[in-house]
Design an enzyme around this catalytic site. Sequence first.
Site: not given
Length: 322
Positions: A286, A267, A238
Amino acid sequence: MKPKIYITRKLPDQITQKLKEYCEVDMWEEEDTSVPREVLEKKITEVDGLYCLLTETIDHHLINKTSKLKVISNMAVGYNNIDIEAANKKGIMVTNTPGILTETTADLTFSLLMVTARRVVEATNFIKEGNWQTWSPMLLTGQDVYGATMGIIGMGRIGEAVARRAKGFNMNVYYYNRTRKPDLEEELQLFYVDKETLLKNSDFVCVLTPYSAETSNLIDTFEFQLMKETSILVNTSRGGIVNEDALYKALVDGEIWGAGLDVFEEEPLSKDNPLLSLPNLVALPHIGSASKKTRLKMADMAADQLIQGLQGSEPTNLVNEL
């Protein structure tokens, strides 16, 4: 009457059809954009169930607007995008999708490690930009992976899967975790050490711990100063666990050799982020669990969790205690 649900991102037809058997479905239809906050604020007041992704912040402001909501199903392993305390106060079940993405994310983690170590992105760009004129003994030389030392921070399912891949490369593996795992140590010949020892001795540091208040900025200026100048940091867990300002400085000043990141504090990452200007950083959007097979399984599990909760059963992967 069927319960009403809202889905915050367009899902494959096979998943929505499954949900429609049990629920009245409303869904944000844009495939490549997140549902606007104002839309979600309205929709969450009208539904019994919410099917969401990490891209949505389900905070106490949103949760406190609800009167009917019974279940929040998060299509992810992590759930730091959801205010669990606020959900508890309203008696709302929160679920996640663990286990399914373990091997896929471990594949990506090890791929990112190798791509960074061997400067694959730089080498590809080198050719595309017309810079390859001749063979040179030290051209685009990187770091060896086979026989190197890996340090894993967070020995959960994904950490264990990465350790198994590392052993296939004859790597020496240290790990740092809240709890020690003697059986796993014996099976894979792992070494349990404190964080400082791991950072000082590892050629590769893989961050695989969940995000929490305790792990926020777990890797910061002090930690980078402990690491080898030849070491590589890989984070596929994360954003927020690695302090990005400190990472930028460490990469620029040569405190570490390189970094591979699949996750970021904010993000999507802005193209103007200074990290992207560095040749010794590999950035991915991601995609840790992004295989077709895994994403479909995650979507299906999230649907099952939502259906279970709305039908009055305790979902298999309930993350909060009500």
